[in-house]
Design a protein around this motif. Structure first.
Motif, PDB file in Angstrom:
ATOM      1  N   GLY A   1       0.662  -1.250  -0.049  1.00 37.76           N
ATOM      2  CA  GLY A   1       0.128   0.006  -0.031  1.00 37.76           C
ATOM      3  C   GLY A   1       0.708   1.122  -0.002  1.00 37.76           C
ATOM      4  O   GLY A   1       2.041   1.270  -0.201  1.00 37.76           O
ATOM      5  N   ARG A   2       0.242   2.240   0.235  1.00 37.79           N
ATOM      6  CA  ARG A   2       0.927   3.542  -0.095  1.00 37.79           C
ATOM      7  C   ARG A   2       1.349   4.015   1.613  1.00 37.79           C
ATOM      8  O   ARG A   2       0.526   3.910   2.496  1.00 37.79           O
ATOM      9  N   ILE A   3       2.561   4.256   1.654  1.00 40.30           N
ATOM     10  CA  ILE A   3       2.987   4.614   3.034  1.00 40.30           C
ATOM     11  C   ILE A   3       3.070   5.755   3.335  1.00 40.30           C
ATOM     12  O   ILE A   3       3.539   6.798   2.552  1.00 40.30           O
ATOM     13  N   LEU A   4       2.287   6.255   4.583  1.00 42.81           N
ATOM     14  CA  LEU A   4       2.240   7.757   4.813  1.00 42.81           C
ATOM     15  C   LEU A   4       3.424   8.140   5.840  1.00 42.81           C
ATOM     16  O   LEU A   4       3.872   9.200   5.734  1.00 42.81           O
ATOM     17  N   ASP A   5       3.779   7.107   6.650  1.00 45.52           N
ATOM     18  CA  ASP A   5       5.030   7.406   7.606  1.00 45.52           C
ATOM     19  C   ASP A   5       5.429   6.257   8.258  1.00 45.52           C
ATOM     20  O   ASP A   5       4.801   5.159   8.141  1.00 45.52           O
ATOM     21  N   VAL A   6       6.520   6.199   8.638  1.00 48.31           N
ATOM     22  CA  VAL A   6       7.442   5.178   9.077  1.00 48.31           C
ATOM     23  C   VAL A   6       8.189   5.561  10.304  1.00 48.31           C
ATOM     24  O   VAL A   6       8.596   7.008  10.179  1.00 48.31           O
ATOM     25  N   GLY A   7       8.612   4.797  11.252  1.00 46.91           N
ATOM     26  CA  GLY A   7       9.463   5.391  12.301  1.00 46.91           C
ATOM     27  C   GLY A   7       9.930   4.148  13.211  1.00 46.91           C
ATOM     28  O   GLY A   7       9.539   3.074  13.071  1.00 46.91           O
ATOM     29  N   LEU A   8      10.926   4.299  13.878  1.00 43.70           N
ATOM     30  CA  LEU A   8      11.344   3.241  14.725  1.00 43.70           C
ATOM     31  C   LEU A   8      11.395   3.708  16.103  1.00 43.70           C
ATOM     32  O   LEU A   8      11.516   4.977  16.436  1.00 43.70           O
ATOM     33  N   CYS A   9      11.328   2.809  16.936  1.00 40.58           N
ATOM     34  CA  CYS A   9      11.136   2.975  18.768  1.00 40.58           C
ATOM     35  C   CYS A   9      12.497   3.120  18.994  1.00 40.58           C
ATOM     36  O   CYS A   9      13.302   2.076  19.022  1.00 40.58           O
ATOM     37  N   ARG A  10      12.905   4.274  19.666  1.00 36.34           N
ATOM     38  CA  ARG A  10      14.290   4.491  19.984  1.00 36.34           C
ATOM     39  C   ARG A  10      14.463   4.718  21.630  1.00 36.34           C
ATOM     40  O   ARG A  10      13.264   5.428  22.224  1.00 36.34           O
ATOM     41  N   GLU A  11      15.256   4.184  22.284  1.00 35.19           N
ATOM     42  CA  GLU A  11      15.343   4.577  23.811  1.00 35.19           C
ATOM     43  C   GLU A  11      15.783   6.038  23.905  1.00 35.19           C
ATOM     44  O   GLU A  11      16.586   6.825  23.396  1.00 35.19           O
ATOM     45  N   PRO A  12      14.866   6.880  24.773  1.00 36.03           N
ATOM     46  CA  PRO A  12      15.001   8.129  24.854  1.00 36.03           C
ATOM     47  C   PRO A  12      16.290   8.817  25.116  1.00 36.03           C
ATOM     48  O   PRO A  12      16.714   9.886  24.552  1.00 36.03           O
ATOM     49  N   LYS A  13      17.020   8.274  26.105  1.00 37.23           N
ATOM     50  CA  LYS A  13      18.262   8.728  26.494  1.00 37.23           C
ATOM     51  C   LYS A  13      19.537   8.443  25.470  1.00 37.23           C
ATOM     52  O   LYS A  13      20.319   9.404  25.188  1.00 37.23           O
ATOM     53  N   THR A  14      19.542   7.217  25.194  1.00 35.65           N
ATOM     54  CA  THR A  14      20.589   6.783  24.350  1.00 35.65           C
ATOM     55  C   THR A  14      20.401   7.045  22.765  1.00 35.65           C
ATOM     56  O   THR A  14      21.177   6.675  21.912  1.00 35.65           O
ATOM     57  N   GLN A  15      18.989   7.083  22.465  1.00 32.98           N
ATOM     58  CA  GLN A  15      18.797   6.851  21.195  1.00 32.98           C
ATOM     59  C   GLN A  15      18.746   5.632  20.412  1.00 32.98           C
ATOM     60  O   GLN A  15      18.986   5.465  19.286  1.00 32.98           O
ATOM     61  N   SER A  16      19.223   4.696  21.237  1.00 29.47           N
ATOM     62  CA  SER A  16      19.268   3.407  20.659  1.00 29.47           C
ATOM     63  C   SER A  16      18.340   2.609  19.951  1.00 29.47           C
ATOM     64  O   SER A  16      16.920   2.898  20.795  1.00 29.47           O
ATOM     65  N   TYR A  17      18.276   1.924  18.954  1.00 29.69           N
ATOM     66  CA  TYR A  17      17.018   1.167  18.374  1.00 29.69           C
ATOM     67  C   TYR A  17      16.698   0.092  19.160  1.00 29.69           C
ATOM     68  O   TYR A  17      17.638  -0.833  19.687  1.00 29.69           O
ATOM     69  N   MET A  18      15.078   0.138  19.479  1.00 35.63           N
ATOM     70  CA  MET A  18      14.721  -0.846  20.531  1.00 35.63           C
ATOM     71  C   MET A  18      14.152  -2.211  19.871  1.00 35.63           C
ATOM     72  O   MET A  18      13.602  -2.868  20.460  1.00 35.63           O
ATOM     73  N   GLY A  19      14.318  -2.217  18.528  1.00 39.29           N
ATOM     74  CA  GLY A  19      13.761  -3.407  17.826  1.00 39.29           C
ATOM     75  C   GLY A  19      12.568  -3.547  17.379  1.00 39.29           C
ATOM     76  O   GLY A  19      11.895  -4.506  16.685  1.00 39.29           O
TER      77      GLY A  19
END
Length: 93
Positions: free
Chosen positions: A18-36
């Motif tokens: 389908g048409r992608i409107l937005d994508v994002g990743l969940c990151r740890e607020p302090k270190t900005q590490s990707y949370m999977g």
């Protein structure tokens, strides 16, 4: 893999659905590490002349044998243990 590459891979992997409107990743607020985990907001209603694939729980990663699991509202029953459709974890064989 860095964040821009992950976002690009998500967009490329989800494009057939389908048409992608937005994508994002969940990151740890302090270190900005990707949370999977991440998210995508999509328009899955086909437009005139557009062919889209029905969503599946396992989305192939950029047309490879690797993939990631997707969830959405009103999706069919699936098992959170084995990720197969048609049963839940309490009924997993």
């Amino acid at each position: 893999m860095d964040i821009p590459d992950l976002l690009h891979g998500m967009r490329q992997s989800l494009q057939p659905f389908g048409r992608i409107l937005d994508v994002g990743l969940c990151r740890e607020p302090k270190t900005q590490s990707y949370m999977g985990t991440g998210y995508a907001i999509m328009d899955i209603d086909p437009q005139q002349g557009q062919d889209i694939n029905p969503l599946t729980h396992l989305i192939p990663w950029m047309n490879t044998s690797d993939g990631f699991h997707a969830m959405w509202n009103d999706m069919p029953t699936w098992c959170r243990y084995c990720h197969e459709h048609g049963h839940d974890r309490n009924e997993c064989p």
